[in-house]
Design an enzyme around this catalytic site. Structure first.
Site, short mmCIF file in Angstrom:
data_model
loop_
_atom_site.label_atom_id
_atom_site.label_comp_id
_atom_site.label_asym_id
_atom_site.label_seq_id
_atom_site.Cartn_x
_atom_site.Cartn_y
_atom_site.Cartn_z
CG ASP A 42 -6.54 -4.59 1.20
OD1 ASP A 42 -6.23 -5.04 2.32
OD2 ASP A 42 -5.92 -3.67 0.63
CG ASP A 96 -1.93 -1.09 1.20
OD1 ASP A 96 -2.84 -1.03 0.35
OD2 ASP A 96 -1.82 -2.02 2.03
#
Length: 961
Positions: A920, A763
């Site tokens: 996610d 990320d």
């Protein structure tokens, strides 16, 4: 005093409604008559005050003089003596009496339903039109649905509103007029209104499935709903194969397909047959339970009259029926006994498609436009504020009822209906057909007529696009007015100083059917201004209109005997025009100059509503035929003539430039469509690939990759080689390094590799999109370090860009060794879809796979148009708010996953587009099973893996099991 005093007492005591007018009082009245009058007032007062609530649109039926005679059903298209009125004396009688004969026209459009009262003899508008909107839902891209119950409820409100405007005193010759209470106006005079009939037009191809008690089984498939595109192709494929086996032409075996470009197709996904096939294939229980499959038109008339009948116009133009035979009882088919019960219906085609039962589900009776269906039921009369038995006259599709309202009802009559798109309609002497046109439809719009149609997809919408484009730099947000652009473009010479445009921004309908066609500007120079662009676009639309006119006229002359009474071939020199284009003097003149035809404007340009009024007047017997009614109710206002010298200039530009432009760019735009992921027309199994060099990983390593993702290597897709565990359906586990030990990233990555996991999720936050000083994570340097250190392990590195302006990072991440970039949908600025497409295209050109991520509150349907392009091969569904780990799983994500999986299977799989679903956030051993069962392919887990008490490898096994 002896007379008025009792009346005044009873009026005050029982609150007589103000709407009840006492027109004239005799000098003397017997007591019994006075008693009778009092009883009538008592009854009226009771009924008027019975309801505890006040409806602002309620018009007491006692205040209207309603027609009590009901003529029998009779053909409206043939000249006949008037039943209720003599056409030779009705006008004189109408002028002498104060009472006003009224018909009500009702227009059921896409966004709302409108009603308006008309003088039944002259077509003049009375009062004010009233519109009630209804809701359209779009469950998935390309889908459009409405609730049929809404149509009826809104119709009732619209009719009540139109009636109420009569009483409020507005003469209504302007649709936008404000209701004014004027003592000289119609509503305040002592006039009575005699409502003879009502007639409704509706959107065409809005398909409804009804139960045995005629209740909707599902929402309506609206006309614009394109979900049945596959079924539309199936029809042509199956029919074509049958014709090939039989050794016949497709139109010889299936004459009903003649209307689809002389059997060449395509069939539009909008039409009834493919929609009915879709319901049968995808909702079999609905199809089996459906007693009736019909249209908006049929359903609304049933609610009004209790009679289920079809309009012969709808059947002819969109059902593949013979409009003459279904209304006259003729015979179509191969001689089977059952065909006699279904005259005019394409029984051969139904049998070939295994849809023969559809003939039993369609309305059994068909009436022509202008014929009487029946009278209002007691409930419908109460809902609309009219009398029981008020005549309901058959209407039809809004655009083709509009032809009647424009007065286009004779062979050679040509009309142009403008708006966001252009619709061209030509009345033809014979039901001839040819490639590049739709129709000609036999028995439409009226049983003794035939007409063919053409269409342009983007016309008014294209002019608006240019206006918006040249307005984008204005700081205060105001847009340049069309009037200013008209004036500027009017100063430019014909041909726009060498700039020519191709108007097919949204594909081409006719005369060249090509959904992949796109627009173009050719000849741009630095000297061209916004005025040149605006004029070039207007000119291009007019060129396209001329091409459609030429094709229609050529098709109409296919018949060897097609000659007019004078012996010359029929050619339409005049065009009746209506709609948005009439508001631009420049564009009107350009239509005339470029086509070489005279354009006619009517006094009332609202063709659908006036067309309904005409049909209602005919059904009520005011006129003996539609032809007679049109002569009395349609009035020409002005004409626009082509300018001879300018016409010759445009004639050269049309023949030498415009007609050569489309074939010149066709191959290019088709190739561009494939490169953008739009190659949805590729045959199943066909492989198209492009070669990309992925810089920064290995300058000599070449990756072959298909944009759709179907032929991507497994390490790019997170495919089976990346699955953990022995189960065939085990998910791909993708550890999120956001939750790892950042002080030992090398060790954490090695931990993943040792556990057999090589699909990593990184990320990237920039502290801007997520406005927090703590939202700063990995950058390209970290990605490069991981890639270079573990080069031999062939890792898949998914980079989730949760950043402001993600396009800035594409090249840097590609150079660093990323495998896939997942951008955040909510980070898209301005036009989200356009920005997303630009970023997705840049990512694929950089040699990377592309994914898109959506926040928990974003509906999954928001990204369907993006997925439909094939540029994206992965969707990241966030089950927690974007940020740091440790959040609880949001169960709403499960429904998103299921909906997306269903949509992919239904919409994309058959086109060879493979999209993987990644989930996610909040994924652990308690949520993973539900996530996989909902349809997820990849599970991103962070805290549950890196901070598991029993270690990383144990945590992996828990997720897999």
């Amino acid at each position: 005093l002896l007379y008025f005093f009792p009346l005044m007492v009873f009026t005050r005591t029982f609150k007589i409604p103000n709407e009840i007018h006492i027109k004239r009082v005799p000098s003397m009245i017997p007591v019994p008559s006075l008693a009778a009058l009092i009883l009538v007032l008592l009854a009226t007062s009771t009924s008027a005050t019975a309801s505890p609530s006040i409806d602002p649109f309620f018009v007491p039926t006692s205040s209207l003089k309603l027609s009590s005679s009901t003529p029998t059903t009779s053909p409206a298209y043939a000249s006949k003596p008037s039943k209720q009125h003599s056409s030779s004396t009705s006008t004189k009688k109408h002028e002498e009496e104060k009472s006003v004969d009224i018909v009500i026209g009702i227009d059921g459009g896409t966004e709302s339903i409108r009603a308006c009262c008309f003088d039944a003899h002259t077509g003049r508008i009375l009062g004010k039109s009233c519109a009630f909107p209804y809701v359209t839902s779009h469950p998935f891209p390309g889908w459009a649905e409405q609730n049929p119950e809404d149509w009826y409820e809104c119709l009732a409100g619209a009719v009540r509103g139109a009636l109420a405007s009569l009483k409020n005193g507005n003469d209504g010759n302007d649709f936008e007029a404000t209701i004014k209470k004027d003592t000289e106006s119609i509503g305040s005079r002592e006039s009575e209104y005699n409502v003879l009939a009502i007639c409704c037009d509706t959107t065409c191809c809005s398909v409804v499935a009804l139960s045995s008690d005629y209740k909707p089984l599902r929402p309506c498939l609206l006309w614009m709903d394109a979900r049945s595109a596959v079924q539309a192709r199936q029809i042509m494929d199956i029919a074509g194969e049958a014709a090939k086996v039989a050794g016949e032409e497709i139109t010889a075996l299936f004459p009903s397909l003649r209307v689809n470009s002389a059997g060449q197709g395509p069939i539009s996904a909008e039409w009834l047959l493919p929609k009915a096939m879709w319901i049968k294939q995808h909702e079999p229980s609905v199809y089996e339970s459906a007693e009736v499959i019909c249209e908006y038109q049929d359903y609304i008339n049933y609610r009004l009259t209790g009679r289920m009948v079809a309009s012969s116009c709808n059947a002819a133009v969109r059902w593949h029926h013979d409009g003459w035979e279904v209304s006259e009882g003729g015979k179509e088919g191969d001689g089977k006994e059952n065909d006699k019960l279904h005259a005019g219906r394409p029984m051969k085609l139904y049998r070939e498609l295994k849809m023969e039962e559809l003939a039993e589900k369609l309305p059994r009776k068909t009436l022509a436009m202008g014929e009487v269906i029946g009278g209002l039921t007691e409930k419908a009369a109460s809902d609309l504020g009219l009398s029981v038995g008020t005549l309901v006259v058959q209407g039809g599709p809004d655009a083709f009822v509009g032809m009647i309202g424009l007065g286009a009802i004779h062979p050679g009559d040509l009309c142009l209906i403008t708006g966001s798109s252009h619709l061209h309609c030509l009345i033809t002497p014979y039901p001839t057909s040819a490639a590049g046109t739709w129709g000609a439809y036999r028995g439409a719009p009226l049983p003794h007529l035939n007409f063919a149609e053409g269409g342009q997809s983007s016309t008014g919408s294209l002019v608006r696009w240019v206006r918006d484009l040249v307005s984008s730099s204005i700081e205060d947000g105001e847009k340049v007015s069309y009037q200013v652009l008209d004036e500027e473009a009017g100063e430019i010479a014909p041909g726009s100083d060498g700039l020519v445009a191709l108007e097919t921004w949204q594909g081409s309908r006719t005369p060249h059917t090509d959904p992949l066609a796109r627009g173009a500007f050719v000849g741009l120079t630095l000297s061209h201004t916004r005025a040149h662009m605006f004029r070039a676009i207007m000119e291009s639309v007019c060129y396209g209109t001329r091409a459609c006119f030429d094709a229609l006229e050529a098709a109409s002359q296919q018949h060897s005997e097609l000659t007019s009474t004078s012996g010359t071939r029929i050619k339409s020199d005049e065009v009746v025009i209506a709609g948005g284009a009439t508001r631009s003097p420049l564009w009107l003149q350009l239509h005339a100059d470029i086509t070489g035809k005279t354009f006619l404007l009517n006094e009332n340009t609202d063709g659908p509503l006036l067309g309904c009024a005409i049909l209602a007047s005919v059904g009520a017997g005011v006129f003996g035929s539609v032809d007679e009614a049109v002569k009395r109710m349609v009035r020409r206002e002005r004409s626009i003539e082509p300018r001879d010298g300018i016409r010759k200039t445009y004639d050269k530009l049309y023949k030498n430039v415009y007609l050569r432009l489309r074939p010149g760019v066709k191959d290019v735009v088709h190739t561009m469509a494939e490169l953008r992921g739009g190659a949805s027309t590729m045959a199943s199994g066909e492989t198209k690939s492009i070669i990309r060099v992925s810089s920064g990983i290995d300058s000599m390593k070449v990756k072959q990759n298909n944009i759709s993702g179907k032929h991507c290597p497994n390490n790019l897709r997170g495919g089976d080689s990346q699955r953990v565990g022995s189960k065939a359906n085990a998910p791909v586990i993708s550890p999120s390094l956001l939750a790892s030990d950042w002080s030992d990233i090398k060790g954490e990555v090695q931990k993943c590799i040792d556990a057999g996991v090589k699909h990593l999720h990184l990320d990237v936050f920039d502290g801007v999109f997520l406005d927090s000083p703590h939202a700063l994570t990995f950058g390209p340097q970290m990605i490069r370090a991981i890639h270079d250190r573990f080069r031999e392990d062939d890792l898949t590195l998914d980079i989730h860009l949760c950043v402001h302006r993600p396009e800035r990072y594409t090249k840097a991440m590609a150079d660093a060794g990323a495998t896939r970039i997942i951008f955040q949908w909510e980070a898209m600025r301005g036009d989200q879809l356009r920005t997303a497409l630009e970023i997705a295209y840049a990512i694929t050109l950089a040699g990377l796979s592309c994914g898109v991520s959506i926040n928990p509150e974003t509906p999954i349907s928001a990204i369907y148009p993006l997925l439909d392009t094939g540029l994206v091969d992965l969707v990241d569904i966030l089950a927690v708010e974007p940020g740091f780990g440790g959040q609880n799983f949001n169960p709403l994500a499960l429904q998103k996953i299921a909906n997306l999986r269903s949509w992919i299977n239904d919409r994309l799989t058959g086109r060879g587009i493979d999209i993987r679903i990644l989930v996610d956030g909040g994924v652990n051993n308690k949520t993973s099973r539900n996530v996989v069962e909902a349809g997820a392919d990849i599970l991103v887990a962070g805290t549950a893996l890196f901070r598991h008490r029993s270690g990383f490898a144990h945590a992996i096994n828990e997720l897999v099991d």
